[in-house]
Design a protein around this motif. Sequence first.
Motif, PDB file in Angstrom:
ATOM      1  N   ILE A 258       0.865  -1.188   0.000  1.00  0.00           N
ATOM      2  CA  ILE A 258       0.000   0.000   0.000  1.00  0.00           C
ATOM      3  C   ILE A 258       0.894   1.228   0.000  1.00  0.00           C
ATOM      4  O   ILE A 258       1.842   1.309   0.788  1.00  0.00           O
ATOM      5  CB  ILE A 258      -0.931   0.015   1.220  1.00  0.00           C
ATOM      6  CG1 ILE A 258      -1.864  -1.207   1.199  1.00  0.00           C
ATOM      7  CG2 ILE A 258      -1.767   1.290   1.252  1.00  0.00           C
ATOM      8  CD1 ILE A 258      -2.795  -1.279   2.399  1.00  0.00           C
ATOM      9  N   CYS A 259       0.610   2.164  -0.897  1.00  0.00           N
ATOM     10  CA  CYS A 259       1.450   3.356  -1.049  1.00  0.00           C
ATOM     11  C   CYS A 259       0.627   4.621  -0.863  1.00  0.00           C
ATOM     12  O   CYS A 259      -0.564   4.667  -1.176  1.00  0.00           O
ATOM     13  CB  CYS A 259       2.082   3.401  -2.448  1.00  0.00           C
ATOM     14  SG  CYS A 259       2.920   1.898  -2.938  1.00  0.00           S
ATOM     15  N   ASN A 260       1.301   5.667  -0.375  1.00  0.00           N
ATOM     16  CA  ASN A 260       0.695   6.996  -0.392  1.00  0.00           C
ATOM     17  C   ASN A 260       0.482   7.437  -1.826  1.00  0.00           C
ATOM     18  O   ASN A 260       1.246   7.080  -2.722  1.00  0.00           O
ATOM     19  CB  ASN A 260       1.611   8.012   0.308  1.00  0.00           C
ATOM     20  CG  ASN A 260       1.445   7.999   1.816  1.00  0.00           C
ATOM     21  OD1 ASN A 260       0.325   7.948   2.315  1.00  0.00           O
ATOM     22  ND2 ASN A 260       2.546   8.029   2.546  1.00  0.00           N
TER      23      ASN A 260
ATOM     24  N   LEU B 186       3.876   2.742   2.178  1.00  0.00           N
ATOM     25  CA  LEU B 186       5.125   3.046   1.479  1.00  0.00           C
ATOM     26  C   LEU B 186       5.025   4.374   0.729  1.00  0.00           C
ATOM     27  O   LEU B 186       3.923   4.867   0.459  1.00  0.00           O
ATOM     28  CB  LEU B 186       5.459   1.923   0.497  1.00  0.00           C
ATOM     29  CG  LEU B 186       5.736   0.542   1.116  1.00  0.00           C
ATOM     30  CD1 LEU B 186       5.930  -0.495   0.021  1.00  0.00           C
ATOM     31  CD2 LEU B 186       6.957   0.589   2.017  1.00  0.00           C
ATOM     32  N   PRO B 187       6.165   4.961   0.344  1.00  0.00           N
ATOM     33  CA  PRO B 187       6.152   6.210  -0.421  1.00  0.00           C
ATOM     34  C   PRO B 187       5.466   6.049  -1.779  1.00  0.00           C
ATOM     35  O   PRO B 187       5.356   4.938  -2.324  1.00  0.00           O
ATOM     36  CB  PRO B 187       7.646   6.541  -0.597  1.00  0.00           C
ATOM     37  CG  PRO B 187       8.335   5.800   0.498  1.00  0.00           C
ATOM     38  CD  PRO B 187       7.534   4.554   0.718  1.00  0.00           C
ATOM     39  N   ALA B 188       5.036   7.171  -2.342  1.00  0.00           N
ATOM     40  CA  ALA B 188       4.283   7.171  -3.602  1.00  0.00           C
ATOM     41  C   ALA B 188       5.092   6.623  -4.765  1.00  0.00           C
ATOM     42  O   ALA B 188       4.521   6.136  -5.745  1.00  0.00           O
ATOM     43  CB  ALA B 188       3.815   8.592  -3.919  1.00  0.00           C
ATOM     44  N   SER B 189       6.417   6.675  -4.705  1.00  0.00           N
ATOM     45  CA  SER B 189       7.245   6.237  -5.830  1.00  0.00           C
ATOM     46  C   SER B 189       7.029   4.774  -6.187  1.00  0.00           C
ATOM     47  O   SER B 189       7.271   4.364  -7.323  1.00  0.00           O
ATOM     48  CB  SER B 189       8.728   6.476  -5.518  1.00  0.00           C
ATOM     49  OG  SER B 189       9.099   5.806  -4.333  1.00  0.00           O
ATOM     50  N   ASN B 190       6.553   3.979  -5.241  1.00  0.00           N
ATOM     51  CA  ASN B 190       6.338   2.552  -5.501  1.00  0.00           C
ATOM     52  C   ASN B 190       5.100   2.277  -6.349  1.00  0.00           C
ATOM     53  O   ASN B 190       4.874   1.151  -6.764  1.00  0.00           O
ATOM     54  CB  ASN B 190       6.217   1.782  -4.180  1.00  0.00           C
ATOM     55  CG  ASN B 190       7.530   1.713  -3.430  1.00  0.00           C
ATOM     56  OD1 ASN B 190       8.384   0.896  -3.724  1.00  0.00           O
ATOM     57  ND2 ASN B 190       7.706   2.607  -2.462  1.00  0.00           N
ATOM     58  N   ILE B 191       4.282   3.311  -6.604  1.00  0.00           N
ATOM     59  CA  ILE B 191       3.058   3.122  -7.390  1.00  0.00           C
ATOM     60  C   ILE B 191       3.383   2.794  -8.835  1.00  0.00           C
ATOM     61  O   ILE B 191       2.679   2.034  -9.495  1.00  0.00           O
ATOM     62  CB  ILE B 191       2.185   4.404  -7.350  1.00  0.00           C
ATOM     63  CG1 ILE B 191       1.695   4.663  -5.925  1.00  0.00           C
ATOM     64  CG2 ILE B 191       1.001   4.277  -8.294  1.00  0.00           C
ATOM     65  CD1 ILE B 191       0.936   5.960  -5.786  1.00  0.00           C
ATOM     66  N   TYR B 192       4.465   3.344  -9.361  1.00  0.00           N
ATOM     67  CA  TYR B 192       4.679   3.363 -10.800  1.00  0.00           C
ATOM     68  C   TYR B 192       5.450   2.166 -11.335  1.00  0.00           C
ATOM     69  O   TYR B 192       5.753   2.099 -12.509  1.00  0.00           O
ATOM     70  CB  TYR B 192       5.388   4.664 -11.194  1.00  0.00           C
ATOM     71  CG  TYR B 192       4.629   5.864 -10.697  1.00  0.00           C
ATOM     72  CD1 TYR B 192       3.429   6.235 -11.285  1.00  0.00           C
ATOM     73  CD2 TYR B 192       5.071   6.583  -9.604  1.00  0.00           C
ATOM     74  CE1 TYR B 192       2.704   7.310 -10.822  1.00  0.00           C
ATOM     75  CE2 TYR B 192       4.356   7.662  -9.125  1.00  0.00           C
ATOM     76  CZ  TYR B 192       3.171   8.020  -9.738  1.00  0.00           C
ATOM     77  OH  TYR B 192       2.447   9.068  -9.269  1.00  0.00           O
TER      78      TYR B 192
END
Length: 507
Positions: A179-181, A211-217
């Motif tokens: 789960i990411c911001n 986790l930080p948003a960078s993991n979304i992509y």
Amino acid sequence: MSEQTALSFTDEVLETNCIFCALCKDLLRPPIMLVENIGNVCSVCFMGEKRNNQKNLNNSALETIIAILKLPCKFKAKGCKARLGYEDLMLHQNNCKYRTKLCSLFKISGCNWEGSAADFVNHFKEMHGDHVINFENNLFYLQTSFNDLDLVKLLVMRSHTYILHMQTDLCKKKLFYLICNVRDDSDVFYEYSVKHKGSSHNYIKTKSRILPASNIYNDYIDESVAVEVDLESLRQIAQVSDTITNIFKIKVDSAQPDGIDEKMLHFFECPVCKNFMKPPIYQCQSGHSICNICRPRLEKCPTCRSMFGTTRNYSLEGLTSGVQYPCIYHDLGCSEMSTANKIIKHESECPFKPYTCPFPNCTSSGNKQTIITHLRDFHPEGVIFSGTPGYTETFRLDQNTYYNKVVERKCVIAFNHIFRLASKRVCEHCLWGAEVIGCTSQLNNFVYEVAIVDMRRPEKKLIKTDYCLNEMSEEELFKRCIMFPNNILTSYCNHGMVTFHFTIKQK
């Protein structure tokens, strides 16, 4: 070489496009491969394409050059002025405040939307509403199948919004998720827990942090930061169904509820169900304790394999008077705490108590309101929502028809409870029974009435009343229900049809 000269040299190199991938046109990522008839290819494109029939070699010289350059951020045109070495640049671009967000569902739905962080959530809600899960009592419910190889969901909770990414790896026999911001600038990384529940009473519980948003992509989940769950363990708790209910609880406050003495409660944890033991507490011949719910299911102690008898652990039971028990549904959002006797009563009617659909062969679950909504949406033909807490029905009394039993079920929503009404017709009798779903403390408050009516003379009635029962198997229900012999019902028939009123009443 002065810094200004180095930057000018870098700009000249960039204009030649020699440090960009010939396929994806993005900055080359080591290891850089020089592929025949194509050119320099980054590591991602090289691994993603089959190059078995083409000559290729590692362009280590170009890797060395790129490593010493101070490269501009790819979002330079949007206002970013950062210039960094390659490794630092990759980290920076993942969190650059000037970056545009890509739709997280690109890989699944092919959506190629790209826009600002401010528009990301609105796009997701408007275009992918079926992938949005809204906050409910501090929880998110998600049903998944073992055939769901890749899932992306937007979790909306008060002022916070998160992206959930789940992937099933059949080769490794693992489920991975994180789960990411959504916001790049968010520095709030709450803890969360997940209960993975199947059709059995058992469940698997996992924990992690946002986790930080960078993991979304990332197209594929980074297994080094993801939570992993063994697929075979999930199949065991799923049993006959291939569906797992995942209950996500995001803990916005990491502090434990006031009054919970974790050291004391640790001694009351049942080794089988992991819930806290309340009297009566049983023990094996070696002295290991077990709760009264698990005891009837086991012949031997799960700790030492000794046989169980009827021995009680009175010393441990005596200590329970000084313990404040959290509700068994604490992980589902309930904050209630009380002594053993009071908490047992509370748990029988706790608003966070999970329910399963009362209709057979349906595995849907959730709290009471969730199940009521599910009944309205998916079983409307079998549910009575009107103000009348019952129903009237007519059937043909033909004994030859009922050599094979006929069972009919309906649900009634009345008195803020869910009731399951069942009737059964066999060759010699007709039977009716009523169960209160999910409630054990108020059974004596409800009765059900079956009235057989002669429609030729409506004042002629045959009425029986009994207490509503707790949930039980069909076989047990029809042993304890209201029964009318068919030879008596014959005198109430109108052209071979019997009419009955089946009603729930509150005492």
